[in-house]
Motif scaffolding. Structure first.
Motif, PDB file in Angstrom:
ATOM      1  N   THR A   1      -3.581  10.990  17.895  1.00  0.00           N
ATOM      2  CA  THR A   1      -4.499  12.083  17.559  1.00  0.00           C
ATOM      3  C   THR A   1      -5.238  11.821  16.247  1.00  0.00           C
ATOM      4  N   ASN A   2      -5.250  10.568  15.803  1.00  0.00           N
ATOM      5  CA  ASN A   2      -5.946  10.181  14.574  1.00  0.00           C
ATOM      6  C   ASN A   2      -7.453  10.160  14.842  1.00  0.00           C
ATOM      7  N   ASN A   3      -8.174  11.153  14.358  1.00  0.00           N
ATOM      8  CA  ASN A   3      -9.595  11.285  14.672  1.00  0.00           C
ATOM      9  C   ASN A   3     -10.445  10.347  13.835  1.00  0.00           C
ATOM     10  N   TRP A   4     -11.510   9.831  14.466  1.00  0.00           N
ATOM     11  CA  TRP A   4     -12.452   9.073  13.642  1.00  0.00           C
ATOM     12  C   TRP A   4     -13.292  10.042  12.830  1.00  0.00           C
TER      13      TRP A   4
ATOM     14  N   THR B   1       4.927  -9.603  28.646  1.00  0.00           N
ATOM     15  CA  THR B   1       5.997  -8.612  28.559  1.00  0.00           C
ATOM     16  C   THR B   1       6.488  -8.420  27.134  1.00  0.00           C
ATOM     17  N   THR B   2       6.103  -9.301  26.211  1.00  0.00           N
ATOM     18  CA  THR B   2       6.445  -9.135  24.795  1.00  0.00           C
ATOM     19  C   THR B   2       5.370  -8.368  24.033  1.00  0.00           C
ATOM     20  N   HIS B   3       4.233  -8.087  24.681  1.00  0.00           N
ATOM     21  CA  HIS B   3       3.130  -7.424  24.006  1.00  0.00           C
ATOM     22  C   HIS B   3       3.373  -5.917  23.915  1.00  0.00           C
ATOM     23  N   THR B   4       2.832  -5.314  22.881  1.00  0.00           N
ATOM     24  CA  THR B   4       2.859  -3.858  22.752  1.00  0.00           C
ATOM     25  C   THR B   4       1.444  -3.345  22.560  1.00  0.00           C
ATOM     26  N   VAL B   5       1.193  -2.162  23.111  1.00  0.00           N
ATOM     27  CA  VAL B   5      -0.108  -1.512  22.991  1.00  0.00           C
ATOM     28  C   VAL B   5       0.110  -0.108  22.460  1.00  0.00           C
ATOM     29  N   GLU B   6      -0.512   0.192  21.320  1.00  0.00           N
ATOM     30  CA  GLU B   6      -0.355   1.497  20.687  1.00  0.00           C
ATOM     31  C   GLU B   6      -1.704   2.191  20.580  1.00  0.00           C
ATOM     32  N   ALA B   7      -1.744   3.476  20.909  1.00  0.00           N
ATOM     33  CA  ALA B   7      -2.932   4.290  20.662  1.00  0.00           C
ATOM     34  C   ALA B   7      -2.881   4.763  19.215  1.00  0.00           C
ATOM     35  N   ILE B   8      -3.846   4.342  18.399  1.00  0.00           N
ATOM     36  CA  ILE B   8      -3.793   4.658  16.961  1.00  0.00           C
ATOM     37  C   ILE B   8      -5.025   5.422  16.483  1.00  0.00           C
ATOM     38  N   GLY B   9      -5.919   5.803  17.389  1.00  0.00           N
ATOM     39  CA  GLY B   9      -7.083   6.571  16.983  1.00  0.00           C
ATOM     40  C   GLY B   9      -7.852   7.075  18.186  1.00  0.00           C
ATOM     41  N   ARG B  10      -8.559   8.185  17.995  1.00  0.00           N
ATOM     42  CA  ARG B  10      -9.382   8.732  19.065  1.00  0.00           C
ATOM     43  C   ARG B  10     -10.740   9.156  18.505  1.00  0.00           C
ATOM     44  N   MET B  11     -11.710   9.245  19.413  1.00  0.00           N
ATOM     45  CA  MET B  11     -13.022   9.737  19.040  1.00  0.00           C
ATOM     46  C   MET B  11     -12.978  11.243  18.864  1.00  0.00           C
ATOM     47  N   TRP B  12     -13.742  11.700  17.862  1.00  0.00           N
ATOM     48  CA  TRP B  12     -13.821  13.142  17.643  1.00  0.00           C
ATOM     49  C   TRP B  12     -15.125  13.438  16.932  1.00  0.00           C
TER      50      TRP B  12
ATOM     51  N   GLY C   1     -23.008   2.103  15.331  1.00  0.00           N
ATOM     52  CA  GLY C   1     -23.760   2.053  16.578  1.00  0.00           C
ATOM     53  C   GLY C   1     -25.253   2.118  16.346  1.00  0.00           C
ATOM     54  N   TRP C   2     -25.978   2.576  17.366  1.00  0.00           N
ATOM     55  CA  TRP C   2     -27.434   2.652  17.257  1.00  0.00           C
ATOM     56  C   TRP C   2     -27.871   3.665  16.212  1.00  0.00           C
ATOM     57  N   THR C   3     -27.117   4.779  16.092  1.00  0.00           N
ATOM     58  CA  THR C   3     -27.562   5.865  15.208  1.00  0.00           C
ATOM     59  C   THR C   3     -26.462   6.387  14.296  1.00  0.00           C
ATOM     60  N   VAL C   4     -25.220   5.995  14.489  1.00  0.00           N
ATOM     61  CA  VAL C   4     -24.116   6.603  13.747  1.00  0.00           C
ATOM     62  C   VAL C   4     -23.168   5.555  13.202  1.00  0.00           C
ATOM     63  N   GLU C   5     -22.440   5.939  12.165  1.00  0.00           N
ATOM     64  CA  GLU C   5     -21.309   5.162  11.655  1.00  0.00           C
ATOM     65  C   GLU C   5     -20.080   6.065  11.708  1.00  0.00           C
ATOM     66  N   ARG C   6     -18.952   5.443  11.993  1.00  0.00           N
ATOM     67  CA  ARG C   6     -17.696   6.182  11.999  1.00  0.00           C
ATOM     68  C   ARG C   6     -16.596   5.260  11.459  1.00  0.00           C
ATOM     69  N   PHE C   7     -15.448   5.831  11.126  1.00  0.00           N
ATOM     70  CA  PHE C   7     -14.305   5.008  10.750  1.00  0.00           C
ATOM     71  C   PHE C   7     -13.017   5.686  11.166  1.00  0.00           C
ATOM     72  N   TRP C   8     -12.040   4.857  11.482  1.00  0.00           N
ATOM     73  CA  TRP C   8     -10.673   5.319  11.675  1.00  0.00           C
ATOM     74  C   TRP C   8      -9.845   4.867  10.479  1.00  0.00           C
ATOM     75  N   ASP C   9      -9.034   5.736   9.957  1.00  0.00           N
ATOM     76  CA  ASP C   9      -8.121   5.408   8.871  1.00  0.00           C
ATOM     77  C   ASP C   9      -6.819   4.890   9.482  1.00  0.00           C
ATOM     78  N   LEU C  10      -6.540   3.616   9.285  1.00  0.00           N
ATOM     79  CA  LEU C  10      -5.336   3.029   9.861  1.00  0.00           C
ATOM     80  C   LEU C  10      -4.069   3.510   9.162  1.00  0.00           C
ATOM     81  N   LYS C  11      -4.229   4.072   7.982  1.00  0.00           N
ATOM     82  CA  LYS C  11      -3.077   4.576   7.232  1.00  0.00           C
ATOM     83  C   LYS C  11      -2.513   5.841   7.863  1.00  0.00           C
ATOM     84  N   THR C  12      -3.296   6.473   8.722  1.00  0.00           N
ATOM     85  CA  THR C  12      -2.850   7.696   9.395  1.00  0.00           C
ATOM     86  C   THR C  12      -2.832   7.490  10.913  1.00  0.00           C
ATOM     87  N   ALA C  13      -2.520   6.271  11.333  1.00  0.00           N
ATOM     88  CA  ALA C  13      -2.582   5.909  12.749  1.00  0.00           C
ATOM     89  C   ALA C  13      -1.691   6.793  13.611  1.00  0.00           C
ATOM     90  N   SER C  14      -2.259   7.281  14.726  1.00  0.00           N
ATOM     91  CA  SER C  14      -1.530   8.056  15.724  1.00  0.00           C
ATOM     92  C   SER C  14      -2.476   8.309  16.888  1.00  0.00           C
TER      93      SER C  14
END
Length: 459
Positions: A324-327, A275-286, A309-322
């Motif tokens: 709707t923060n697209n990878w 009950t002390t834990h928090t879960v935040e959505a900070i990025g989405r696939m795009w 992954g098998w064929t791609v690389e992606r990154f999320w910028d944590l400095k713009t976490a939200s």
């Protein structure tokens, strides 16, 4: 209910130097004997040599061999307090072996951490353990989602394709009359390797001649929905996680799949009370690549979450976490090295292998391993937000005579996933090195000494 009594881990003092105590460490001795960029093999037995199915057959898994705990879309955790590997996995259509296996760096030996709880069919027709989903997990793919939480001193898994229904971890909500997703499990470690089953007493496999094993009750469920922690939690399928300590608290950065898309969530765990834990959505696939199984790592310098992954690389910028923060897709300045990286992901004509990604606070960079001796160093360019162009990729360890197996040497079958690393590549803060594990029967453990290694003992 988990075991409420933790034990204290101690290490004997072997020698004294410079007026201070120096603790013995077999692994640091191995690392001190090689140069930066080199590998050293650290296991002194094989994973197969301790399989319960072969050594104590009455206590082994009921379906599928122990080898699938390594083979099947799997990962490990590195315990920086005790210099141990924890291996847990299996999962959908592979094995119902939900044992926790342990590799001890002090001895170099594989062993059984907690014996498997047997599989039963519950009132909802679901695969379960005798104690139920609230008390412990059924076996599951883990991709790159197993980790160690250094503050809470727990093994963590977010799971993936669970045995046998193929989805993420879930519990039955009787009031709602439906299954609901859970965020994973924590596992207490004080009774590891002492002959306990990972459930209540007698929950182990008991075929002819078997006896009831004592129960450690080590698992703690992260059941946020039924305990009032607001979250739209994604499953662990095809994803992974990385952990760092922020303000003295364990924080998990978790990539999972929900609504047919990958999402990045930040899970903060101030205590063992969910009950002390928090879960935040900070990025989405795009963009493309959403179904690929991923290796992932935090870049501590650039404040990004890097996935490959098998064929791609992606990154999320944590400095713009939200939410709707697209990878984004990085592009690399060194085309020749990147071409070699792409080739290393290729297996046969149409198969690909998934890499392992890890990073450390000292160097900041992400180090990527796909088997063999080569290690790649990935660095993002400076900027806020982080640019997509101008990324650096370089080979910092090449094929040598003393090295792990290549993907072609380890695979042995047309199934590329047998050669994939996923989460069997971790940074060991206690050793300041990287640890890789491979081969479904050998369980070979390799230490890689990174650039600028300094013996943590100061000797």
């Amino acid at each position: 209910m988990a075991n409420p009594v933790p034990l204290t881990y101690t290490s004997p003092v072997q020698r004294v130097g410079g007026g201070r105590e120096v603790f013995p460490n077999r692994l640091l001795d191995l690392l001190a004997g090689i140069a930066d960029g080199q590998w050293v093999k650290a296991n002194t037995n094989t994973f197969k040599s301790i399989w319960p199915r072969l050594q104590t057959p009455n206590y082994g898994p009921g379906f599928g061999y122990e080898s699938y705990v390594i083979n099947a879309w799997s990962s490990m955790a590195w315990d920086s307090k005790r210099s141990r590997i924890y291996l847990w996995g299996g999962g959908h259509a592979n094995t119902d072996d939900n044992a926790l296996y342990v590799w001890d760096g002090e001895t170099g030996q594989w062993g059984v951490g907690y014996y498997a709880a047997r599989t039963v069919i519950d009132a909802q027709g679901s695969y379960n353990t005798p104690d139920g989903h609230m008390a412990g997990p059924v076996s599951s793919h883990t991709y790159s989602g197993n980790n160690y939480l250094p503050v809470l001193d727990r093994f963590y898994t977010h799971g993936g394709a669970a045995q046998e229904w193929g989805g993420g971890f879930r519990v039955w909500n009787a009031a709602a009359g439906q299954f609901e997703a859970i965020a994973g499990y924590l596992c207490q470690l004080d009774l590891v390797g002492k002959g306990f089953v990972g459930g209540s007493t007698g929950s182990n496999w008991m075929r002819a001649g078997a006896k009831a094993l004592p129960g450690a009750r080590p698992w703690e469920v992260l059941d946020y929905v039924q305990r009032g922690v607001s979250t739209n939690f994604s499953g662990g399928i095809s994803g992974g996680s990385d952990v760092r300590v922020e303000g003295g608290v364990d924080v998990i950065y978790k990539v999972g799949q929900a609504e047919s898309a990958k999402t990045l969530r930040k899970i903060t765990m101030p205590s063992l009370d969910v009950t002390t834990h928090t879960v935040e959505a900070i990025g989405r696939m795009w963009s493309l690549g959403m179904y690929e199984d991923l290796g992932c790592a935090l870049d501590r310098n650039a404040e990004i979450m890097f996935v490959s992954g098998w064929t791609v690389e992606r990154f999320w910028d944590l400095k713009t976490a939200s939410p709707t923060n697209n990878w984004k897709e990085p592009t690399f300045s060194n085309a020749e090295v990147y071409a070699q990286y792409v080739a290393d992901r290729q297996y046969q004509t149409t198969k690909r292998v998934a890499p392992g990604c890890a990073s450390d606070d000292k160097r900041g960079s992400v180090f990527v391993w796909l088997g063999g001796g080569r290690v790649y160093r990935v660095d993002a360019p400076a900027g806020n937000p982080t640019p997509t162009a101008g990324w650096s990729i370089e080979i910092v360890a090449d094929e040598t005579t003393v090295r792990p197996m290549t993907k072609d040497e380890i695979a042995g079958t047309p199934d590329a996933w047998r050669a994939s690393v996923w989460g069997k590549w971790k940074y060991a803060a206690d050793l300041d090195c990287y640890v890789g594990m491979q081969h479904p029967e050998n369980g070979d453990v390799w230490l890689w000494r990174p650039p600028g290694w300094i013996d943590p003992r100061g000797i």
